[in-house]
Scaffold this motif. Structure first.
Motif, PDB file in Angstrom:
ATOM      1  N   ASP A  50       1.246   4.221  11.049  1.00 38.02           N
ATOM      2  CA  ASP A  50       0.843   2.955  11.672  1.00 38.02           C
ATOM      3  C   ASP A  50       1.929   1.892  11.585  1.00 38.02           C
ATOM      4  OD1 ASP A  50      -1.636   3.902  12.425  1.00 38.02           O
ATOM      5  OD2 ASP A  50      -2.633   3.229  10.590  1.00 38.02           O
ATOM      6  N   SER A  51       3.107   2.259  11.094  1.00 43.68           N
ATOM      7  CA  SER A  51       4.186   1.286  10.885  1.00 43.68           C
ATOM      8  C   SER A  51       5.309   1.510  11.896  1.00 43.68           C
ATOM      9  CB  SER A  51       4.751   1.426   9.461  1.00 43.68           C
ATOM     10  OG  SER A  51       3.748   1.196   8.496  1.00 43.68           O
ATOM     11  N   PRO A  52       6.077   0.452  12.219  1.00 41.35           N
ATOM     12  CA  PRO A  52       7.221   0.625  13.116  1.00 41.35           C
ATOM     13  C   PRO A  52       8.186   1.680  12.584  1.00 41.35           C
ATOM     14  CG  PRO A  52       6.760  -1.701  12.785  1.00 41.35           C
ATOM     15  CD  PRO A  52       5.894  -0.955  11.822  1.00 41.35           C
ATOM     16  N   ARG A  53       8.637   2.545  13.459  1.00 43.82           N
ATOM     17  CA  ARG A  53       9.437   3.693  13.046  1.00 43.82           C
ATOM     18  C   ARG A  53      10.678   3.280  12.261  1.00 43.82           C
ATOM     19  NH1 ARG A  53      13.694   6.587  15.397  1.00 43.82           N
ATOM     20  NH2 ARG A  53      13.740   8.811  14.878  1.00 43.82           N
TER      21      ARG A  53
ATOM     22  N   HIS B 263      -2.212  11.295  -2.330  1.00 46.37           N
ATOM     23  CA  HIS B 263      -1.353  10.113  -2.212  1.00 46.37           C
ATOM     24  C   HIS B 263      -0.306  10.310  -1.105  1.00 46.37           C
ATOM     25  CE1 HIS B 263      -2.869   7.614  -5.412  1.00 46.37           C
ATOM     26  NE2 HIS B 263      -2.743   8.576  -6.315  1.00 46.37           N
ATOM     27  N   PHE B 264       0.232  11.520  -0.983  1.00 44.02           N
ATOM     28  CA  PHE B 264       1.147  11.791   0.131  1.00 44.02           C
ATOM     29  C   PHE B 264       0.437  11.575   1.465  1.00 44.02           C
ATOM     30  CE2 PHE B 264       3.895  14.529  -2.723  1.00 44.02           C
ATOM     31  CZ  PHE B 264       5.068  13.834  -2.498  1.00 44.02           C
ATOM     32  N   ALA B 265      -0.793  12.051   1.582  1.00 37.72           N
ATOM     33  CA  ALA B 265      -1.551  11.897   2.837  1.00 37.72           C
ATOM     34  C   ALA B 265      -1.813  10.431   3.141  1.00 37.72           C
ATOM     35  CB  ALA B 265      -2.860  12.674   2.746  1.00 37.72           C
ATOM     36  N   ALA B 266      -2.161   9.651   2.111  1.00 35.81           N
ATOM     37  CA  ALA B 266      -2.414   8.222   2.314  1.00 35.81           C
ATOM     38  C   ALA B 266      -1.129   7.508   2.741  1.00 35.81           C
ATOM     39  CB  ALA B 266      -2.970   7.595   1.040  1.00 35.81           C
ATOM     40  N   SER B 267      -0.008   7.882   2.153  1.00 35.11           N
ATOM     41  CA  SER B 267       1.259   7.256   2.543  1.00 35.11           C
ATOM     42  C   SER B 267       1.648   7.655   3.961  1.00 35.11           C
ATOM     43  CB  SER B 267       2.367   7.616   1.545  1.00 35.11           C
ATOM     44  OG  SER B 267       2.656   8.995   1.550  1.00 35.11           O
TER      45      SER B 267
ATOM     46  N   GLN C 257       0.821  -1.200   0.000  1.00 34.67           N
ATOM     47  CA  GLN C 257       0.000   0.000   0.000  1.00 34.67           C
ATOM     48  C   GLN C 257       0.868   1.269   0.000  1.00 34.67           C
ATOM     49  OE1 GLN C 257      -3.375   0.408  -0.291  1.00 34.67           O
ATOM     50  NE2 GLN C 257      -3.317  -1.774  -0.807  1.00 34.67           N
ATOM     51  N   LEU C 258       1.946   1.242   0.775  1.00 35.09           N
ATOM     52  CA  LEU C 258       2.840   2.401   0.781  1.00 35.09           C
ATOM     53  C   LEU C 258       3.463   2.591  -0.596  1.00 35.09           C
ATOM     54  CD1 LEU C 258       4.214   4.691   2.320  1.00 35.09           C
ATOM     55  CD2 LEU C 258       6.020   3.065   2.959  1.00 35.09           C
ATOM     56  N   SER C 259       3.881   1.493  -1.219  1.00 33.14           N
ATOM     57  CA  SER C 259       4.466   1.581  -2.560  1.00 33.14           C
ATOM     58  C   SER C 259       3.474   2.178  -3.541  1.00 33.14           C
ATOM     59  CB  SER C 259       4.890   0.191  -3.037  1.00 33.14           C
ATOM     60  OG  SER C 259       5.814  -0.393  -2.143  1.00 33.14           O
TER      61      SER C 259
END
Length: 282
Positions: A230-233, A220-224, A153-155
């Protein structure tokens, strides 16, 4: 750029040197050594196939060169890489990089080689963005250590945000080589004929098209951002820097505007260093 003969004593690519001029270099530099070298190798591959697509060689020669790259990638997966791709092959195994993502990148470059892209329809533009940007993201998130679905999803979102930023920033540079990546439907909405990249770039209605595309990039920037929050730093430090760098470029592009005359966008070095420091130190 004709296909070159591979010699037995071909050296490995100096991937760090190839990467040093990239907007992504600062993001890669903060990674641990093995991940950093893997990203250098991925970028060197992307740079090589992009150089093929953008060269002034005959289309047949560029197509042959990309076909050779497809064979070279297959050889990496078969365990018999040409010497220059030994390091890339090692990282393919270590990070379980997927063959189809390399081939997607090559296919994206082949779209530029097959014809001078001018005002693709929305579906074609999205496919192009997926191949030339999000495919590289899918390779990268495996190196960063992201789980499968958040990584994909990030990609998807960050790749499109970055590529749309490139399209908006490079309208004049693309027109100079007879290309235009602005979608046909948006041009038609503003009454702009989708026939000649230079005429499109000079049309007084162009800023309204670019404003819509910029809104998409920002979405798209906001979605990323939401995915990275929500991901480990540790897994998203590099993509956060990549996002910050390109968001800065988009902001600069919007500040400049799209009315003629348009000046080239320069990377604000001090701002980029602050972006890196913020994500490394805090």
């Amino acid at each position: 750029m004709a296909v070159s003969n591979v010699v037995a004593d071909e050296p490995e690519i100096d991937a760090a040197a190839v990467t040093s001029g990239s907007s992504f270099y600062l993001a890669m530099r903060i990674l641990p050594a093995v991940q950093r070298d893997a990203m250098y190798q991925i970028y060197a591959f992307c740079r090589a196939v992009d150089d093929v697509a953008d060269s002034d060689a005959p289309r047949a020669d560029r197509s042959a060169a990309l076909a050779q790259w497809s064979e070279d990638i297959d050889a990496c997966y078969a365990g018999s890489p040409r010497p220059a791709l030994t390091a890339l092959t090692r990282h393919i195994r270590s990070f379980n990089l997927q063959r189809e993502d390399f081939h997607a990148m090559i296919d994206g470059m082949a779209m530029d080689v097959a014809e001078d892209i001018c005002a693709p329809d929305e579906a074609m533009l999205d496919l192009y963005c997926d191949r030339v940007a999000s495919a590289a993201g899918r390779l990268s998130v495996r190196i960063f250590g992201m789980p499968e679905e958040p990584g994909r999803q990030l990609s998807h979102h960050l790749g499109r945000a970055l590529q749309l930023t490139n399209i908006l920033r490079d309208i004049d540079e693309d027109a100079a080589i007879n290309r235009c990546y602005l979608p046909r439907e948006l041009l038609a909405r503003e009454g702009i004929a989708a026939a000649d990249p230079k005429a499109i770039a000079d049309d007084p209605s162009l800023p309204r098209v670019c404003a819509t595309l910029a809104e998409r990039a920002l979405a798209h920037f906001a979605a990323s951002d939401a995915i990275m929050n929500d991901s480990p730093r540790r897994t998203v430090r590099a993509p956060r820097i990549m996002s910050g760098v390109y968001r800065c470029l988009l902001e600069r592009t919007l500040e400049r505007g799209f009315d003629l005359p348009r000046t080239p966008i320069r990377k604000p070095r001090a701002r980029l260093l602050w972006i890196v420091a913020r994500h490394v130190l805090f």
